[in-house]
Design a protein around this motif. Structure first.
Motif, PDB file in Angstrom:
ATOM      1  N   VAL A  27       0.866  -1.184   0.000  1.00 41.36           N
ATOM      2  CA  VAL A  27       0.000   0.000   0.000  1.00 41.36           C
ATOM      3  C   VAL A  27       0.901   1.232   0.000  1.00 41.36           C
ATOM      4  O   VAL A  27       1.808   1.344   0.821  1.00 41.36           O
ATOM      5  N   THR A  53     -13.641   5.916  -3.200  1.00 42.82           N
ATOM      6  CA  THR A  53     -13.274   7.133  -2.486  1.00 42.82           C
ATOM      7  C   THR A  53     -13.830   7.032  -1.072  1.00 42.82           C
ATOM      8  O   THR A  53     -14.764   6.264  -0.809  1.00 42.82           O
ATOM      9  N   LEU A  69     -10.209  10.962   0.274  1.00 42.06           N
ATOM     10  CA  LEU A  69      -9.272   9.912  -0.107  1.00 42.06           C
ATOM     11  C   LEU A  69      -9.732   9.261  -1.402  1.00 42.06           C
ATOM     12  O   LEU A  69     -10.927   9.013  -1.586  1.00 42.06           O
ATOM     13  N   GLN A  71      -8.890   5.793  -3.603  1.00 39.57           N
ATOM     14  CA  GLN A  71      -8.198   4.504  -3.552  1.00 39.57           C
ATOM     15  C   GLN A  71      -8.163   3.906  -4.955  1.00 39.57           C
ATOM     16  O   GLN A  71      -9.204   3.812  -5.617  1.00 39.57           O
ATOM     17  N   VAL A  78      -1.866  -1.093  -3.996  1.00 37.69           N
ATOM     18  CA  VAL A  78      -2.972  -0.157  -3.799  1.00 37.69           C
ATOM     19  C   VAL A  78      -2.374   1.202  -3.462  1.00 37.69           C
ATOM     20  O   VAL A  78      -1.417   1.296  -2.685  1.00 37.69           O
ATOM     21  N   TYR A  79      -2.950   2.233  -4.078  1.00 34.20           N
ATOM     22  CA  TYR A  79      -2.493   3.608  -3.883  1.00 34.20           C
ATOM     23  C   TYR A  79      -3.610   4.394  -3.201  1.00 34.20           C
ATOM     24  O   TYR A  79      -4.745   4.417  -3.697  1.00 34.20           O
ATOM     25  N   LEU A  80      -3.291   5.007  -2.075  1.00 33.15           N
ATOM     26  CA  LEU A  80      -4.254   5.822  -1.337  1.00 33.15           C
ATOM     27  C   LEU A  80      -3.829   7.282  -1.462  1.00 33.15           C
ATOM     28  O   LEU A  80      -2.791   7.686  -0.925  1.00 33.15           O
ATOM     29  N   TRP A 164     -12.010  10.539   7.590  1.00 34.02           N
ATOM     30  CA  TRP A 164     -11.049  10.337   6.501  1.00 34.02           C
ATOM     31  C   TRP A 164     -10.244  11.590   6.192  1.00 34.02           C
ATOM     32  O   TRP A 164      -9.339  11.551   5.367  1.00 34.02           O
ATOM     33  N   ALA A 177      -9.438   0.914   3.601  1.00 29.48           N
ATOM     34  CA  ALA A 177      -9.473   1.635   2.322  1.00 29.48           C
ATOM     35  C   ALA A 177      -8.814   0.826   1.212  1.00 29.48           C
ATOM     36  O   ALA A 177      -9.316   0.765   0.084  1.00 29.48           O
ATOM     37  N   ALA A 178      -7.687   0.206   1.523  1.00 30.92           N
ATOM     38  CA  ALA A 178      -6.983  -0.608   0.520  1.00 30.92           C
ATOM     39  C   ALA A 178      -7.821  -1.808   0.114  1.00 30.92           C
ATOM     40  O   ALA A 178      -7.886  -2.170  -1.063  1.00 30.92           O
ATOM     41  N   ALA A 181     -10.681  -0.985  -2.503  1.00 34.52           N
ATOM     42  CA  ALA A 181     -10.226  -0.830  -3.891  1.00 34.52           C
ATOM     43  C   ALA A 181      -9.804  -2.181  -4.464  1.00 34.52           C
ATOM     44  O   ALA A 181     -10.152  -2.526  -5.599  1.00 34.52           O
TER      45      ALA A 181
END
Length: 198
Positions: A27, A53, A69, A71, A78-80, A164, A177-178, A181
């Motif tokens: 992540v 999001t 955020l 995601q 995974v990119y946050l 958030w 969150a990861a 997504a």
């Protein structure tokens, strides 16, 4: 598992009895343009992204908070993207407007609409997983129930109403969150295996 089995919606008790799964891969928290440019190398090359999001909840009628955020899940990570650090703008909109890159999620139309209120752009390449499920008569439409039906996993929704907008996300928020997504991408790929992505 065939479509007939998937047309049976699992009940809450059955879902709660399933093993819980979180995304366990890399992540990356994105807070700077340099980090975003690095992320884009992977995101643009993948072609299929899980998308979601998160927005700080509001408890006042008529008040809408902007997404805090974004995601994005590729096959590799995974990119946050923390919008309190790196505000939403053309750099992100370019990816979300690219019709050649699939962005798959549940409630994706609402998420994109909320982002267009922050910075005007035309979303493209979006896939609403709930619509695919409904159009094919599946009993499950949400991320949690689709994960249960398709994979036999339970994903947590416990951090959904957390703040958030904080500067430092907690480990629990990051995992939640990861996972959202990642599971969106996994569901899209499973739908594609079943031949029901169109």
């Amino acid at each position: 598992m065939d479509l007939e089995q998937l047309r049976q919606k699992p009940d809450r008790e059955a879902i709660n009895a399933l093993p819980q799964r979180y995304y366990e891969g890399p992540v990356h928290i994105i807070r700077t343009m340099k980090q975003w440019r690095e992320a884009m190398k992977d995101l643009e090359s993948d072609g299929i992204l899980g998308f979601d999001t998160e927005t700080r909840p509001t408890f006042r009628k008529g008040k809408l908070n902007a997404p805090a955020l974004i995601q994005l899940a590729s096959a590799n990570a995974v990119y946050l993207v923390q919008l309190g650090w790196l505000p939403f703008g053309a750099h992100c909109a370019e990816l979300l407007a690219n019709p050649g890159i699939i962005k798959a999620g549940v409630g994706i139309g609402d998420d994109m609409h909320a982002l267009t209120r922050v910075f005007s752009f035309q979303p493209a390449g979006t896939v609403e997983l709930a619509d695919i499920a409904r159009n094919n008569g599946l009993g499950s439409h949400g991320l949690r129930t689709l994960a249960a039906s398709l994979f036999g996993w339970r994903i947590s929704k416990g951090s959904q109403c957390s703040n958030w907008s904080v500067r430092q996300l907690s480990p629990r928020q990051i995992a939640y969150a990861a996972t959202d997504a990642w599971i969106g991408r996994m569901i899209y790929l499973r739908f594609r295996e079943l031949g029901i992505t169109a």
